[in-house]
Enzyme design. Sequence first.
Site, PDB file in Angstrom:
ATOM      1  N   MET A 135     -44.773  32.409  33.381  1.00  0.00           N
ATOM      2  CA  MET A 135     -45.120  33.665  32.717  1.00  0.00           C
ATOM      3  C   MET A 135     -45.141  34.864  33.669  1.00  0.00           C
ATOM      4  O   MET A 135     -45.832  35.853  33.415  1.00  0.00           O
ATOM      5  CB  MET A 135     -46.473  33.525  31.996  1.00  0.00           C
ATOM      6  CG  MET A 135     -46.487  32.437  30.928  1.00  0.00           C
ATOM      7  SD  MET A 135     -45.124  32.575  29.746  1.00  0.00           S
ATOM      8  CE  MET A 135     -45.753  33.896  28.712  1.00  0.00           C
ATOM      9  N   HIS A 159     -36.222  31.020  26.552  1.00  0.00           N
ATOM     10  CA  HIS A 159     -36.980  32.065  25.859  1.00  0.00           C
ATOM     11  C   HIS A 159     -37.133  31.686  24.384  1.00  0.00           C
ATOM     12  O   HIS A 159     -36.171  31.252  23.754  1.00  0.00           O
ATOM     13  CB  HIS A 159     -36.245  33.406  25.994  1.00  0.00           C
ATOM     14  CG  HIS A 159     -36.991  34.519  25.349  1.00  0.00           C
ATOM     15  ND1 HIS A 159     -38.114  35.065  25.925  1.00  0.00           N
ATOM     16  CD2 HIS A 159     -36.827  35.140  24.168  1.00  0.00           C
ATOM     17  CE1 HIS A 159     -38.607  35.994  25.122  1.00  0.00           C
ATOM     18  NE2 HIS A 159     -37.838  36.049  24.040  1.00  0.00           N
TER      19      HIS A 159
HETATM   20  C1  GRF Z   1     -41.920  27.927  25.601  1.00  0.00           C
HETATM   21  O1  GRF Z   1     -41.985  28.340  24.251  1.00  0.00           O
HETATM   22  C2  GRF Z   1     -40.881  28.710  26.348  1.00  0.00           C
HETATM   23  O2  GRF Z   1     -39.782  29.112  25.555  1.00  0.00           O
HETATM   24  C3  GRF Z   1     -41.643  29.924  26.799  1.00  0.00           C
HETATM   25  O3  GRF Z   1     -42.931  29.451  27.107  1.00  0.00           O
HETATM   26  C4  GRF Z   1     -43.191  28.265  26.361  1.00  0.00           C
HETATM   27  C5  GRF Z   1     -43.549  27.222  27.386  1.00  0.00           C
HETATM   28  O4  GRF Z   1     -43.979  26.024  26.814  1.00  0.00           O
HETATM   29  N1  GRF Z   1     -40.977  30.587  27.887  1.00  0.00           N
HETATM   30  P1  GRF Z   1     -44.159  24.737  27.743  1.00  0.00           P
HETATM   31  O5  GRF Z   1     -45.111  25.136  28.864  1.00  0.00           O
HETATM   32  O6  GRF Z   1     -42.808  24.329  28.255  1.00  0.00           O
HETATM   33  O7  GRF Z   1     -44.775  23.718  26.827  1.00  0.00           O
END
Ligand code: GRF
Length: 263
Positions: A135, A159
């Site tokens: 993030m 994404h």
């Molecule tokens: C996913 O929806 C991805 O597309 C976004 O953040 C979320 C991460 O989920 N960038 P995880 O940590 O892989 O479960």
Amino acid sequence: MGNSIRIGALVSGGGSNLQAIIDACGSGAVDGDVVFVAADTPGAGGLERARRHGIPTFVCEYRKIFETYREDPAGFKLPDDFDPDLAFSRQGLFNARGDRREIAAFLATRAAAESRLLEGMAGYPFDLLVLAGFMRKLSPYIIDRINTDPSLPRIMNIHPALLPAFPGTDGYGDTVRYGCKVGGCTVHFVDYGEDTGPIIGQRAFAIRPDDTLETVRARGLRLEWELYPACIQLFAENRLKVVEKSHPGPGGGVFIRKVVKIT
Ligand code: GRF
């Protein structure tokens, strides 16, 4: 390439995409191995998933770096090789007419955090870096140090929306709030902008009238777990090429864009 690739991963959250990638490496669907997992916070659930698979992990606590900056901006230690003007001229995250001091502070603190990440990564040579729910935005500082060959980008992101719609932090939320009838996910190479890099693959799904944000997110995530490994495998097979395409633009101009050609 075309052989087994070494994959580094950055996570912030639960790491279900990381898990899908680890599993795909295990089953042979991806010809590669995850060689390290790094996080921006020690609480990232993805770290625990990595440890369970014996994958080395490390943490670069962005929050602490930002605190240090806030306490003493003038005394903040920048990486020796950080060039603020170059970073400013390359970044695509802010409108260049924005508050120059704010942008400079952003780029400086990112460069400090990213240099720590690079230090950690130096112990684990990799072919591809995947952002798996990471993030934090990457600044030109780290992008330029990883993408040393301009013809072969080496950083991928997933994404939760059909880009270029809904870049930013809440793709599924924006999709639902806009009343979209179709949602989806996108894997792309990372460039200097926010979720703007060349698109590698996408998956779409119908949104039904009785769907909620939770059901949309759950359906989207299941597609993410298929899409990300599939795109990584294309990279492993050396089948991704970034090419520049020009089209006649609206109003008589020319629209030029880098796109991914799958060979
Ligand atoms: C996913 O929806 C991805 O597309 C976004 O953040 C979320 C991460 O989920 N960038 P995880 O940590 O892989 O479960």
